[in-house]
Scaffold this motif. Structure first.
Motif, PDB file in Angstrom:
ATOM      1  N   ARG A  53       0.833  -1.213   0.000  1.00 43.74           N
ATOM      2  CA  ARG A  53       0.000   0.000   0.000  1.00 43.74           C
ATOM      3  C   ARG A  53       0.864   1.258   0.000  1.00 43.74           C
ATOM      4  O   ARG A  53       0.568   2.236  -0.710  1.00 43.74           O
ATOM      5  N   GLU A  54       1.912   1.242   0.802  1.00 42.52           N
ATOM      6  CA  GLU A  54       2.794   2.408   0.870  1.00 42.52           C
ATOM      7  C   GLU A  54       3.491   2.658  -0.465  1.00 42.52           C
ATOM      8  O   GLU A  54       3.644   3.810  -0.886  1.00 42.52           O
ATOM      9  N   TYR A  64       2.426   1.692  -3.531  1.00 45.27           N
ATOM     10  CA  TYR A  64       1.425   2.174  -4.485  1.00 45.27           C
ATOM     11  C   TYR A  64       1.243   3.688  -4.346  1.00 45.27           C
ATOM     12  O   TYR A  64       1.222   4.424  -5.332  1.00 45.27           O
ATOM     13  N   GLU A  65       1.100   4.120  -3.100  1.00 43.54           N
ATOM     14  CA  GLU A  65       0.869   5.549  -2.854  1.00 43.54           C
ATOM     15  C   GLU A  65       2.111   6.380  -3.166  1.00 43.54           C
ATOM     16  O   GLU A  65       2.022   7.442  -3.794  1.00 43.54           O
ATOM     17  N   GLY A  67       2.604   6.286  -6.948  1.00 44.49           N
ATOM     18  CA  GLY A  67       1.453   6.784  -7.700  1.00 44.49           C
ATOM     19  C   GLY A  67       0.869   5.828  -8.717  1.00 44.49           C
ATOM     20  O   GLY A  67       0.580   6.227  -9.847  1.00 44.49           O
ATOM     21  N   THR A 108      -1.672   3.231  -7.537  1.00 46.98           N
ATOM     22  CA  THR A 108      -2.656   2.451  -6.789  1.00 46.98           C
ATOM     23  C   THR A 108      -3.761   1.922  -7.689  1.00 46.98           C
ATOM     24  O   THR A 108      -4.219   0.783  -7.525  1.00 46.98           O
ATOM     25  N   ARG A 109      -4.187   2.705  -8.660  1.00 49.46           N
ATOM     26  CA  ARG A 109      -5.320   2.302  -9.498  1.00 49.46           C
ATOM     27  C   ARG A 109      -4.992   1.126 -10.414  1.00 49.46           C
ATOM     28  O   ARG A 109      -5.883   0.566 -11.055  1.00 49.46           O
ATOM     29  N   LYS A 139       9.511  11.510  -7.239  1.00 50.11           N
ATOM     30  CA  LYS A 139       9.093  10.573  -6.192  1.00 50.11           C
ATOM     31  C   LYS A 139      10.152   9.495  -5.987  1.00 50.11           C
ATOM     32  O   LYS A 139      10.389   9.059  -4.852  1.00 50.11           O
TER      33      LYS A 139
END
Length: 214
Positions: free
Chosen positions: A116-117, A119-120, A123, A125-126, A172
């Protein structure tokens, strides 16, 4: 052996490949005694001309390729991001993270939290439920990097990891690298971008088969 001031130590790495057709076939040396040390909290750039042996050295450091001679020792986990993603097209991003999490020996809870971390942070996640054969180049590169970061390895080896990234994802990426520097991780990055030089603690150049400071 590695110690408090060393997370990875490569000594006397040599590698050559056979070229040509018999009976004129011969060995072409690529690495001629490479020595390399990575310290905790250090981000090192690995540069050199095309064909200098950068990817070959990276594969040897991670254990994907055996050297002709020389040794590599490291402390803790290795995370590896190859230049070209190697994926099975029927798996989704989530399924890939689950697969690598088990390979790393992570608990299900730790893997899901790290996934989860990532993905966020990167960028995408979708795309969690998207099969890899439906991913564009930049998103596939994010998955490739995310798998290398999943287990929060002590040593991170990245072969041109941001190829295909847009500028926002590129920034990022460097945020992730900076966080790992602060945590005392060691990061080695193959880079061709001159503008990245100020981001490295030091730069090592492969020249004539040897690693020289730049």
């Amino acid at each position: 052996m590695t110690g408090p001031d060393t997370l990875l130590q490569a000594t006397g790495i040599e590698k050559s490949y056979r070229r040509g057709i018999w009976p004129t076939r011969h060995r072409f040396p690529v690495l001629r005694g490479v020595d390399l040390r990575l310290a905790p909290g250090e981000v090192v750039g690995l540069v050199g001309e095309n064909g200098a042996g950068k990817s070959t050295l990276m594969k040897i450091l991670v254990g994907a390729l055996a050297p002709d001679t020389g040794t590599v020792v490291h402390a803790g986990r290795l995370g590896y991001c190859p230049q070209e993603p190697v994926v099975y097209e029927r798996l989704t991003c989530d399924e890939y993270f689950e697969l690598f999490g088990r390979a790393y020996g992570l608990t299900d809870q730790a893997e899901r939290h790290a996934r989860r971390e990532l993905y966020e942070a990167l960028g995408f996640t979708r795309y969690a439920d998207t099969r890899t054969d439906r991913l564009f180049g930049g998103t596939l590169a994010k998955l490739n990097l995310g798998l290398a970061l999943l287990a929060d390895p002590e040593v991170l080896l990245l072969d041109e990891p941001y190829a295909g990234f847009d500028f926002d994802t590129y920034l990022k990426f460097w945020t992730q690298v900076a966080e790992r520097r602060e945590q005392g991780r060691a990061v080695l990055i193959i880079s061709h971008f001159v503008t990245d030089e100020e981001r490295f603690d030091r730069i090592v150049e492969l020249r004539d088969g040897r690693a020289v400071p730049r």
